[in-house]
Design an enzyme around this catalytic site. Structure first.
Site, short mmCIF file in Angstrom:
data_model
loop_
_atom_site.label_atom_id
_atom_site.label_comp_id
_atom_site.label_asym_id
_atom_site.label_seq_id
_atom_site.Cartn_x
_atom_site.Cartn_y
_atom_site.Cartn_z
N ARG A 9 0.84 -1.22 0.00
CA ARG A 9 0.00 0.00 0.00
C ARG A 9 0.87 1.26 0.00
O ARG A 9 0.55 2.24 0.66
CB ARG A 9 -0.96 0.02 1.20
CG ARG A 9 -1.94 -1.13 1.23
CD ARG A 9 -2.95 -1.09 0.07
NE ARG A 9 -3.71 -2.32 0.03
CZ ARG A 9 -3.32 -3.42 -0.60
NH1 ARG A 9 -2.18 -3.44 -1.27
NH2 ARG A 9 -4.06 -4.50 -0.60
N SER A 21 -11.49 -1.27 2.56
CA SER A 21 -10.70 -1.64 3.75
C SER A 21 -10.20 -0.37 4.43
O SER A 21 -9.48 0.41 3.82
CB SER A 21 -9.50 -2.49 3.35
OG SER A 21 -9.94 -3.67 2.72
N GLU A 63 -5.55 2.46 6.06
CA GLU A 63 -5.20 2.41 4.64
C GLU A 63 -5.78 3.64 3.94
O GLU A 63 -5.23 4.15 2.98
CB GLU A 63 -5.77 1.12 4.02
CG GLU A 63 -5.48 0.96 2.56
CD GLU A 63 -5.94 -0.39 2.03
OE1 GLU A 63 -6.55 -0.39 0.94
OE2 GLU A 63 -5.70 -1.42 2.67
#
EC number: 1.3.1.98
Length: 342
Positions: free
Chosen positions: A159, A229, A325
């Site tokens: 990420r 998420s 995230e």
């Protein structure tokens, strides 16, 4: 005069920006950026707003990246796709599959635009963008100079990429180059995909299985606002993972190439009995604990308070501290999301 950001973020949080500009080509991005800079205003480029949480009104210009177009070149061993940053990611996955170019199917139904995919190095079900990324084309906002970064130059991580670090706020991504190998190899390491037979499976079957898993577990942002998420899956040192597995032998864990171990944030949250917990209008989703939703006209403060609560509960039980995230946007730009919920 301000403009509502509610239509431009999938969380459906109602904050405003001073200006919103829609850009359909590079020149329009540069013009909007230069105009904002002349006025001394902050400026940010947004795709579909599927990975952001606006914490307050934004004091500057939001540029919506709507650069379109898909070009395909075929070589002996691969298909090479050159894709405009404003194309919808899932529609690209479908386009590739419909044209018998497999390789993106594990990434089906990830929300957002193609241009956002390298920023986060998007990933799901065992595949990350870096597996298929050939290059990223961007334009330097100050000079208007065009840059092409190879996949290696993008410095992809979990990420993470150069676009979240040195190049943040310095460039606009205008296109992404993908290389889909003709030697297709299915990745069947996660979830329902492990039940498929690698010898006979088709890309369409992988796509269908991924779509089924995502639609049954993940809420539709049109019904309950969310940004997918909310937390990253934590990556911890091997000794911390061993300690945790001694206490919780059935904890999902995925050893990484460098010796570290990736844990499943959703499982950790679930073990704290947090599914369905609400603060204000924000809630932990009942099917997928990794997703925080706007259940009832949530404010950004509700979401931040809930994220803090989740992080504390998981930290106290497992000594593992979750990181968002989702990117947090303050009055004049991105702020540190971990500090915001610590």
């Amino acid at each position: 005069m301000t403009h509502s950001l509610k239509p431009w973020n999938t969380f459906g949080i109602d904050h405003c920006a001073k200006h919103i500009a829609c850009a359909e080509n590079e020149q329009q991005i540069l013009s909007a950026w230069q105009q904002a800079t002349r006025e001394g205003l902050p400026v940010m480029i947004l795709g579909e707003g599927s990975n952001v949480l606006f914490l307050e009104n934004y004091a500057g210009t939001v540029i919506l990246n709507r650069l379109k177009g898909i070009e395909v070149n075929e070589t002996a061993d691969a298909w090479h796709l050159h894709v405009g940053a404003g194309e919808n990611w899932h529609q690209l996955v479908r386009y590739a599959l419909d044209n018998n170019m497999p390789g993106l199917e594990n990434l089906a139904l990830i929300p957002g635009c193609v241009g956002s995919s390298p920023i986060q190095n998007i990933g799901a079900y065992g595949v990350e963008l870096q597996r298929v990324c050939d290059y990223v084309d961007c334009v330097e906002l100050e000079t208007g100079k065009r840059l092409r970064l190879s996949a290696a130059e993008c410095r992809f991580g979990y990420r993470d990429s150069i676009f979240k670090n040195e190049y943040q706020d310095r460039v606009a991504i205008v296109a992404v180059g993908l290389r889909l190998s003709k030697q297709w190899q299915p990745v069947l390491t996660y979830g329902d995909l492990t039940r498929l037979d690698p010898k006979t499976v088709t890309a369409q079957q992988v796509f269908d299985a991924v779509c089924h898993m995502r639609t049954t577990k993940l809420p539709d942002p049109k019904v309950n606002g969310n940004a997918g998420s909310f937390f990253k899956n934590p990556v911890v040192a091997a000794d911390i993972a061993m300690e945790l597995l001694e206490r919780f032998p059935n904890a999902p864990h995925y050893p990484q190439a460098d010796g570290s171990v990736k844990l499943a944030a959703g499982w950790l949250i679930d073990q704290c009995q947090l599914k369905g917990v609400t603060i204000g209008g924000a809630a932990v989703h009942r099917q997928q604990a990794l997703v925080l939703i706007n259940a009832n006209d949530a404010t950004s403060k509700d979401v931040v308070a809930l994220a803090h609560h989740v992080r504390q509960k998981v930290g106290e039980k497992f000594n593992v501290w979750l990181e968002p995230e989702v990117r947090f946007i303050g009055r004049s730009g991105e702020v540190n999301a971990v500090e915001s919920i610590a």
